[in-house]
Design an enzyme around this catalytic site. Structure first.
Site, PDB file in Angstrom:
ATOM      1  N   ALA A   1     -56.265 -56.393  32.104  1.00 31.77           N
ATOM      2  CA  ALA A   1     -57.395 -56.152  32.526  1.00 31.77           C
ATOM      3  C   ALA A   1     -57.032 -56.112  34.093  1.00 31.77           C
ATOM      4  O   ALA A   1     -56.615 -55.603  35.172  1.00 31.77           O
ATOM      5  CB  ALA A   1     -57.609 -58.221  32.551  1.00 31.77           C
ATOM      6  N   LYS A   2     -58.683 -55.984  34.683  1.00 31.46           N
ATOM      7  CA  LYS A   2     -58.368 -54.874  35.924  1.00 31.46           C
ATOM      8  C   LYS A   2     -57.448 -55.350  37.527  1.00 31.46           C
ATOM      9  O   LYS A   2     -57.317 -55.515  38.582  1.00 31.46           O
ATOM     10  CB  LYS A   2     -59.728 -55.516  36.999  1.00 31.46           C
ATOM     11  CG  LYS A   2     -60.802 -54.501  36.788  1.00 31.46           C
ATOM     12  CD  LYS A   2     -62.118 -54.499  35.752  1.00 31.46           C
ATOM     13  CE  LYS A   2     -62.391 -53.719  35.436  1.00 31.46           C
ATOM     14  NZ  LYS A   2     -63.390 -54.345  34.391  1.00 31.46           N
ATOM     15  N   ARG A   3     -56.897 -57.303  36.854  1.00 31.12           N
ATOM     16  CA  ARG A   3     -55.830 -57.813  37.810  1.00 31.12           C
ATOM     17  C   ARG A   3     -54.723 -57.189  37.422  1.00 31.12           C
ATOM     18  O   ARG A   3     -53.727 -57.238  38.623  1.00 31.12           O
ATOM     19  CB  ARG A   3     -55.824 -59.748  38.019  1.00 31.12           C
ATOM     20  CG  ARG A   3     -55.591 -59.490  36.664  1.00 31.12           C
ATOM     21  CD  ARG A   3     -55.244 -61.298  35.728  1.00 31.12           C
ATOM     22  NE  ARG A   3     -54.553 -61.523  34.628  1.00 31.12           N
ATOM     23  CZ  ARG A   3     -53.588 -61.510  34.513  1.00 31.12           C
ATOM     24  NH1 ARG A   3     -53.000 -61.544  34.698  1.00 31.12           N
ATOM     25  NH2 ARG A   3     -53.923 -62.097  32.632  1.00 31.12           N
ATOM     26  N   HIS A   4     -54.557 -56.108  36.738  1.00 32.86           N
ATOM     27  CA  HIS A   4     -53.127 -55.148  37.092  1.00 32.86           C
ATOM     28  C   HIS A   4     -53.153 -54.377  37.610  1.00 32.86           C
ATOM     29  O   HIS A   4     -53.530 -53.061  36.917  1.00 32.86           O
ATOM     30  CB  HIS A   4     -53.088 -55.281  35.332  1.00 32.86           C
ATOM     31  CG  HIS A   4     -52.473 -56.341  34.121  1.00 32.86           C
ATOM     32  ND1 HIS A   4     -53.726 -56.657  33.736  1.00 32.86           N
ATOM     33  CD2 HIS A   4     -51.492 -57.023  33.927  1.00 32.86           C
ATOM     34  CE1 HIS A   4     -52.771 -58.022  33.250  1.00 32.86           C
ATOM     35  NE2 HIS A   4     -51.718 -57.574  33.446  1.00 32.86           N
TER      36      HIS A   4
ATOM     37  N   THR B   1     -66.241 -52.288  37.928  1.00 33.93           N
ATOM     38  CA  THR B   1     -65.397 -53.931  38.604  1.00 33.93           C
ATOM     39  C   THR B   1     -64.625 -53.873  39.773  1.00 33.93           C
ATOM     40  O   THR B   1     -63.693 -54.746  40.433  1.00 33.93           O
ATOM     41  CB  THR B   1     -65.365 -55.516  38.118  1.00 33.93           C
ATOM     42  OG1 THR B   1     -64.969 -55.251  36.855  1.00 33.93           O
ATOM     43  CG2 THR B   1     -67.385 -55.687  37.408  1.00 33.93           C
TER      44      THR B   1
END
Ligand code: GLU
Length: 332
Positions: A254-257, A14
């Site tokens: 998480a992917k937001r990083h 994702t």
């Protein structure tokens, strides 16, 4: 004769792969390579709206960049293969129908809002509030009437109060009732999307996985997967939950990083052997920060040598990784 160790890495594509993905894959890979076993890569792309083939391709390229390979997995062709969950819906449907036939699944007409509002049971970890069992005792004739009226419904697993016990490869004996981790959990959402619990259990069993290595944040899911495997008459794999890699604020990566994505590290010119060296040091496998190829860790690897505590990446770690001065690491 002992079965060949068969591990797996099962990312959800994702977003850009990050250090946390590399961390999970590295230890699953080391355990398998150490034992002369096999590892498969499976794309957990159940939620088609959130997953992208571009992320899948990038993830595979990033893992290879780090020196991690796999014995089975998606092929370079465009078509989805057996290693994409989005191509395995038939298998999940068959398992669901078998559970329904055994009386172990029931239709639930509660909306997400209802479930939140009625929840009161205790829960652990990320399990969310336990489902209070509202639709569990609904007479089958009433359920059939509501389905015929085209009301939206999900399918839930009918749990018992059995205590599920398993020996975690790192955290030792674990035991929990399903009521401690969400109660009657979802098998298929009302929009038709199969649940993670159902898909992962079907896949681990039918793909012959014998060892699951994954973050300890997924521990509360394991009793649910054991319950499903037992209900289906499948042999469960062994489980090793590993500590989490945290950012400087103590949050799970998480992917937001975006700044901690493998892609941005690659673009910065960071050596993959530095990434592996940092992860190995964080897990307690090396005494100091040094560049290392995953191959060089295989011989001495064992989960008993791994530090079970979560690891918080420090400014110093990031400075070493990127070759910058401590404190100067910032999201691009
Ligand atoms: N697909 C899950 C994730 O990326 C992992 C699930 C598992 O390992 O069981 O977080």
């Amino acid at each position: 004769m002992a079965r060949t160790l068969r591990g797996r890495f099962a990312p959800s594509p994702t977003g850009l792969a990050h250090l946390g993905n590399a961390w999970s894959f590295l230890f699953a890979w080391l355990a398998v390579r150490q034992a002369g076993g096999e590892i498969l890569l499976r794309m957990e792309d159940l939620d088609l709206e959130r997953c992208s083939p571009v992320y899948m391709q990038m993830l595979m390229s990033d893992m290879r960049w780090m020196g991690l390979d796999w014995d089975e997995g998606p092929t370079p062709e465009k078509e989805l293969g057996a290693y994409h969950q989005s191509n395995r819906f038939r298998l999940y449907e068959d398992a669901l129908q078998e559970l329904v036939a055994k009386g172990l699944a029931y239709p639930c007409f509660c909306s997400r809002k209802d479930v939140r509002g009625m929840a009161s049971a205790p829960h652990i970890g990320d399990a969310g509030a336990a489902y209070p069992g509202t639709c569990r005792r609904m007479p089958p004739a009433e359920a059939a009437r509501r389905i015929a009226r085209r009301e939206r419904f999900s399918w839930r697993f009918r749990s018992t109060d059995k205590v599920f016990r398993f020996e975690d490869g790192l955290y030792g004996l674990q035991e929990a009732r399903l009521a401690d981790c969400g109660g009657d959990f979802n098998l298929r959402r009302s929009d038709g999307v199969f649940s993670y619990q159902l898909a992962v259990s079907v896949d681990d069993a039918l793909m012959g996985v014998t060892q699951v290595v994954r973050g300890r944040d997924i521990l509360p899911s394991t009793p649910r997967q054991l319950a499903l495997m037992e209900a289906m008459g499948w042999e469960a794999p062994s489980y090793v939950h590993i500590p989490l890699l945290l950012d400087a604020e103590g949050e799970r990566l998480a992917k937001r990083h975006a700044s901690l994505s493998l892609r941005s590290l690659r673009d910065e010119g960071v050596s993959p052997w530095r990434v592996v060296g940092l992860l190995a040091r964080a897990a307690g496998l090396c005494d100091r920060l040094e560049e290392v190829h995953p191959r060089d860790l295989v011989h001495s690897f064992h989960f008993s040598t791994m530090r079970p505590a979560d690891y918080t990446l420090s400014d110093n770690d990031m400075a070493w990784l990127t070759g910058r001065e401590a404190g100067s690491w910032q999201a691009p």
